[in-house]
Design an enzyme around this catalytic site. Sequence first.
Site, PDB file in Angstrom:
ATOM      1  N   CYS A  94       8.726  15.579  -0.934  1.00 54.57           N
ATOM      2  CA  CYS A  94       9.902  14.862  -0.448  1.00 54.57           C
ATOM      3  C   CYS A  94      11.151  15.235  -1.256  1.00 54.57           C
ATOM      4  O   CYS A  94      11.652  16.334  -1.151  1.00 54.57           O
ATOM      5  CB  CYS A  94       9.633  13.363  -0.444  1.00 54.57           C
ATOM      6  SG  CYS A  94      10.707  12.424   0.669  1.00 54.57           S
ATOM      7  N   ARG A 128      15.270   6.906   9.787  1.00 55.75           N
ATOM      8  CA  ARG A 128      14.231   7.606   9.057  1.00 55.75           C
ATOM      9  C   ARG A 128      13.132   8.112   9.988  1.00 55.75           C
ATOM     10  O   ARG A 128      12.875   7.532  11.051  1.00 55.75           O
ATOM     11  CB  ARG A 128      13.626   6.689   7.990  1.00 55.75           C
ATOM     12  CG  ARG A 128      14.651   6.162   7.001  1.00 55.75           C
ATOM     13  CD  ARG A 128      14.019   5.321   5.925  1.00 55.75           C
ATOM     14  NE  ARG A 128      13.197   6.126   5.021  1.00 55.75           N
ATOM     15  CZ  ARG A 128      13.697   6.835   4.006  1.00 55.75           C
ATOM     16  NH1 ARG A 128      15.008   6.862   3.778  1.00 55.75           N
ATOM     17  NH2 ARG A 128      12.883   7.517   3.217  1.00 55.75           N
ATOM     18  N   HIS A 189       3.276  12.270   2.287  1.00 56.74           N
ATOM     19  CA  HIS A 189       2.771  11.365   1.263  1.00 56.74           C
ATOM     20  C   HIS A 189       1.334  11.017   1.649  1.00 56.74           C
ATOM     21  O   HIS A 189       0.740  11.635   2.510  1.00 56.74           O
ATOM     22  CB  HIS A 189       3.635  10.109   1.192  1.00 56.74           C
ATOM     23  CG  HIS A 189       5.064  10.398   0.863  1.00 56.74           C
ATOM     24  ND1 HIS A 189       5.475  10.776  -0.392  1.00 56.74           N
ATOM     25  CD2 HIS A 189       6.185  10.379   1.640  1.00 56.74           C
ATOM     26  CE1 HIS A 189       6.784  10.962  -0.389  1.00 56.74           C
ATOM     27  NE2 HIS A 189       7.242  10.737   0.829  1.00 56.74           N
TER      28      HIS A 189
END
Length: 243
Positions: A94, A128, A189
């Site tokens: 990220c 997002r 993730h």
Amino acid sequence: MHELTIYHFMSDKLNLYSDIGNIIALRQRAKKRNIKVNVVEINETEGITFDECDIFFIGGGSDREQALATKELSKIKTPLKEAIEDGMPGLTICGGYQFLGKKYITPDGTELEGLGILDFYTESKTNRLTGDIVIESDTFGTIVGFENHGGRTYHDFGTLGHVTFGYGNNDEDKKEGIHYKNLLGTYLHGPILPKNYEITDYLLEKACERKGIPFEPKEIDNEAEIQAKQVLIDRANRQKKSR
């Protein structure tokens, strides 16, 4: 027993999504091959060299923490770039992936300078890109994880693979991450490595090759990892059908 050393950069700032799990996966996977892993946490980079490093790891963080980490890592951007060009394996997650590029553009249009290790950029937006993600990779097979990022990253380098469910680098080209030499950058993730042992083994194998120590084929029970991956694949397929 052979040994590998992992440099874990900015662990005090960049561990927003429990990315420390990737370090644990590398250590445990190496142990199964009788390789000892030494982890060096580096939060101040003054005077740091990569002479003793075999794999480096940079996790993700908030925009504020990312800016602080970029400033600190800029002190070693030349040796970091040299290590990458020399084939050192690295995993960046990220924010750790984003600031390897030339710039990061905030939602209000402010341009923040990146490390400039590679020629790419990230543009952040207020909405997002969040949810499960499934990728098909020529190198690693099926990759699964979870993404939660406002940044849209654009580049012409190799990638981890093609997104079959989710977003990836951005919400346009269905590509995820970056794969340059032995550097891997990703928005996944989860953390990514425990569910994708193929990537873990890749990083370890490349580190062993570079150091000149054996990475011998060994029968390892991967059933738990395979089942965990299948759970995410099945969940993604159900979500596809419901749309």
